[in-house]
Design an enzyme around this catalytic site. Structure first.
Site, mmCIF file in Angstrom:
data_model
loop_
_atom_site.group_PDB
_atom_site.id
_atom_site.type_symbol
_atom_site.label_atom_id
_atom_site.label_comp_id
_atom_site.label_asym_id
_atom_site.label_seq_id
_atom_site.Cartn_x
_atom_site.Cartn_y
_atom_site.Cartn_z
ATOM 1 N N ASP A 87 -8.309 -10.350 -7.967
ATOM 2 C CA ASP A 87 -7.360 -10.681 -9.033
ATOM 3 C C ASP A 87 -7.629 -9.754 -10.223
ATOM 4 O O ASP A 87 -8.757 -9.699 -10.724
ATOM 5 C CB ASP A 87 -7.585 -12.153 -9.430
ATOM 6 C CG ASP A 87 -6.611 -12.643 -10.480
ATOM 7 O OD1 ASP A 87 -5.940 -11.803 -11.121
ATOM 8 O OD2 ASP A 87 -6.525 -13.869 -10.665
ATOM 9 N N ASP A 89 -5.662 -5.889 -5.163
ATOM 10 C CA ASP A 89 -4.492 -6.770 -5.069
ATOM 11 C C ASP A 89 -4.962 -8.158 -4.632
ATOM 12 O O ASP A 89 -6.013 -8.297 -4.011
ATOM 13 C CB ASP A 89 -3.485 -6.230 -4.042
ATOM 14 C CG ASP A 89 -2.078 -6.794 -4.264
ATOM 15 O OD1 ASP A 89 -1.185 -6.015 -4.664
ATOM 16 O OD2 ASP A 89 -1.866 -8.017 -4.059
ATOM 17 N N GLY A 127 0.767 -1.246 0.000
ATOM 18 C CA GLY A 127 0.000 0.000 0.000
ATOM 19 C C GLY A 127 0.796 1.293 0.000
ATOM 20 O O GLY A 127 0.224 2.357 0.216
ATOM 21 N N ASP A 168 1.867 -1.347 -10.301
ATOM 22 C CA ASP A 168 3.178 -1.840 -9.871
ATOM 23 C C ASP A 168 3.060 -3.359 -9.734
ATOM 24 O O ASP A 168 3.836 -4.008 -9.051
ATOM 25 C CB ASP A 168 3.494 -1.190 -8.510
ATOM 26 C CG ASP A 168 4.921 -1.381 -8.058
ATOM 27 O OD1 ASP A 168 5.776 -1.659 -8.904
ATOM 28 O OD2 ASP A 168 5.168 -1.253 -6.849
ATOM 29 N N TRP A 170 2.122 2.931 -2.534
ATOM 30 C CA TRP A 170 1.684 3.844 -3.602
ATOM 31 C C TRP A 170 0.356 4.491 -3.208
ATOM 32 O O TRP A 170 0.103 5.634 -3.538
ATOM 33 C CB TRP A 170 1.547 3.095 -4.925
ATOM 34 C CG TRP A 170 2.864 2.862 -5.621
ATOM 35 C CD1 TRP A 170 4.094 2.745 -5.030
ATOM 36 C CD2 TRP A 170 3.082 2.736 -7.029
ATOM 37 N NE1 TRP A 170 5.055 2.544 -5.988
ATOM 38 C CE2 TRP A 170 4.471 2.531 -7.215
ATOM 39 C CE3 TRP A 170 2.253 2.750 -8.145
ATOM 40 C CZ2 TRP A 170 5.032 2.361 -8.488
ATOM 41 C CZ3 TRP A 170 2.814 2.580 -9.410
ATOM 42 C CH2 TRP A 170 4.193 2.396 -9.577
ATOM 43 N N LYS A 208 4.496 -1.004 -14.399
ATOM 44 C CA LYS A 208 5.822 -1.633 -14.295
ATOM 45 C C LYS A 208 5.908 -2.855 -15.193
ATOM 46 O O LYS A 208 4.933 -3.602 -15.318
ATOM 47 C CB LYS A 208 6.041 -2.056 -12.846
ATOM 48 C CG LYS A 208 7.347 -2.807 -12.629
ATOM 49 C CD LYS A 208 7.650 -2.995 -11.181
ATOM 50 C CE LYS A 208 6.864 -4.126 -10.559
ATOM 51 N NZ LYS A 208 7.142 -4.242 -9.133
HETATM 52 C C1 LIG Z 1 5.591 -4.848 -5.945
HETATM 53 S S1 LIG Z 1 4.070 -5.246 -5.214
HETATM 54 C C2 LIG Z 1 3.206 -3.707 -5.269
HETATM 55 C C3 LIG Z 1 3.717 -2.721 -4.268
HETATM 56 C C4 LIG Z 1 2.801 -1.529 -4.125
HETATM 57 N N1 LIG Z 1 2.877 -0.658 -5.291
HETATM 58 C C5 LIG Z 1 3.177 -0.707 -2.922
HETATM 59 O O1 LIG Z 1 3.720 0.374 -3.115
HETATM 60 O O2 LIG Z 1 2.915 -1.143 -1.787
HETATM 61 C C6 LIG Z 1 3.269 -6.161 -6.486
HETATM 62 C C7 LIG Z 1 1.888 -6.616 -6.124
HETATM 63 O O3 LIG Z 1 1.243 -7.141 -7.281
HETATM 64 C C8 LIG Z 1 0.268 -8.037 -6.796
HETATM 65 N N2 LIG Z 1 -0.281 -8.874 -7.856
HETATM 66 C C9 LIG Z 1 0.354 -9.823 -8.593
HETATM 67 N N3 LIG Z 1 -0.499 -10.421 -9.434
HETATM 68 C C10 LIG Z 1 -1.708 -9.841 -9.248
HETATM 69 C C11 LIG Z 1 -3.002 -10.029 -9.825
HETATM 70 N N4 LIG Z 1 -3.207 -10.965 -10.762
HETATM 71 N N5 LIG Z 1 -4.026 -9.267 -9.389
HETATM 72 C C12 LIG Z 1 -3.826 -8.340 -8.426
HETATM 73 N N6 LIG Z 1 -2.624 -8.102 -7.839
HETATM 74 C C13 LIG Z 1 -1.576 -8.842 -8.243
HETATM 75 C C14 LIG Z 1 0.999 -8.809 -5.719
HETATM 76 O O4 LIG Z 1 0.124 -9.459 -4.831
HETATM 77 C C15 LIG Z 1 1.839 -7.708 -5.054
HETATM 78 O O5 LIG Z 1 1.227 -7.241 -3.889
#
Ligand SMILES: C[S@@+](CC[C@H](N)C(=O)[O-])C[C@H]1O[C@@H](n2cnc3c(N)ncnc32)[C@H](O)[C@@H]1O
Length: 221
Positions: free
Chosen positions: A90, A72, A52, A131, A54, A171
């Site tokens: 998802d 997420d 969280g 992200d 961002w 990203k």
């Molecule tokens: C690098 S983290 C994001 C960090 C976030 N921007 C922050 O600042 O806290 C990447 C996130 O992408 C999520 N993610 C991966 N595949 C996903 C999907 N299919 N649907 C939703 N979220 C997904 C992961 O659960 C993870 O929490």
């Protein structure tokens, strides 16, 4: 495995000091400083928002009149923020309609005699952030392709939820499909840029693609 020194780098320490739940905050802060992606009052979608950081950054910038929706696979770990709404969902199974309902809220019940009128139109998002990252396999090629799949899903959602003129920041792990992905983003936006913020770790292949000036319907057949 990243070494201890890398894990506890200056952004990790800064995040602790400044109350951000993850060091990723500094990636968005740099993008914001260089490109002013977010503005006061904006409506923002954050795909892959957990834990969280961002959301914390965007919440401050858009202010009381802004709204942020984050989704997420995992729960966010930040305290509730008045202008932020999140759901465990998802991105591949969440429809644009669900995201628009989350940011617009329930429409008011029609006044007596007005039941026949169509519901008020949805307001769209000004900015889509992502992200999102697939869980990494340790095989760069495979991680790259899965990351590109995530970006393509974000683009599909953006095509339906982004207001004309809107912005995208997402990203991707760089690799052989990066040029094709950029070309497809270019079809949707007046201007595109790639940026690798300082907070990206040295060994990481991540890069942020930014699109400015969404051309609604440009990608629709
Ligand atoms: C690098 S983290 C994001 C960090 C976030 N921007 C922050 O600042 O806290 C990447 C996130 O992408 C999520 N993610 C991966 N595949 C996903 C999907 N299919 N649907 C939703 N979220 C997904 C992961 O659960 C993870 O929490």
């Amino acid at each position: 495995m990243p070494r201890e020194r890398e894990l506890h780098d200056k952004y990790f320490k800064l995040a602790k000091q400044e109350g951000y739940v993850a060091r990723s905050a500094y990636k968005l802060l740099e993008i914001q400083e260089r490109k002013q992606v977010l503005r006061r009052g904006n409506w923002v979608l954050d795909v892959g928002c957990a834990p969280g950081s961002w959301l914390q950054v965007a919440s401050k910038i858009v202010g009381d009149n802004g709204r942020i929706v984050g989704i997420d696979l995992q729960e966010v770990t930040i305290p509730p923020l008045a202008n932020v709404r999140t759901a465990v969902a998802d991105a591949f199974a969440t429809s644009p309609a669900t995201l628009l309902a989350m940011v617009n809220g329930e429409p008011p019940a029609p006044a007596p005699g007005e039941e026949h009128l169509p519901p008020p139109p949805h307001q769209l998002f000004d900015v889509v952030l992502s992200d999102m990252a697939p869980s990494t396999t340790g095989t760069p090629m495979s991680d790259h392709f899965r990351s590109v799949d995530c970006c393509r899903r974000v683009m599909t959602l953006a095509e339906s939820v982004l207001a004309p003129g809107g912005k995208l920041v997402m990203k991707v792990f760089e690799g052989e499909s990066y040029p094709d992905l950029l070309k497809d983003v270019q079809l949707l936006f007046r201007e595109i840029k790639g940026l690798r913020p300082d907070a990206v770790r040295d060994l990481s292949r991540e890069i942020f693609i930014m699109g400015f000036g969404y051309r609604m319907y440009a990608g629709k057949r």
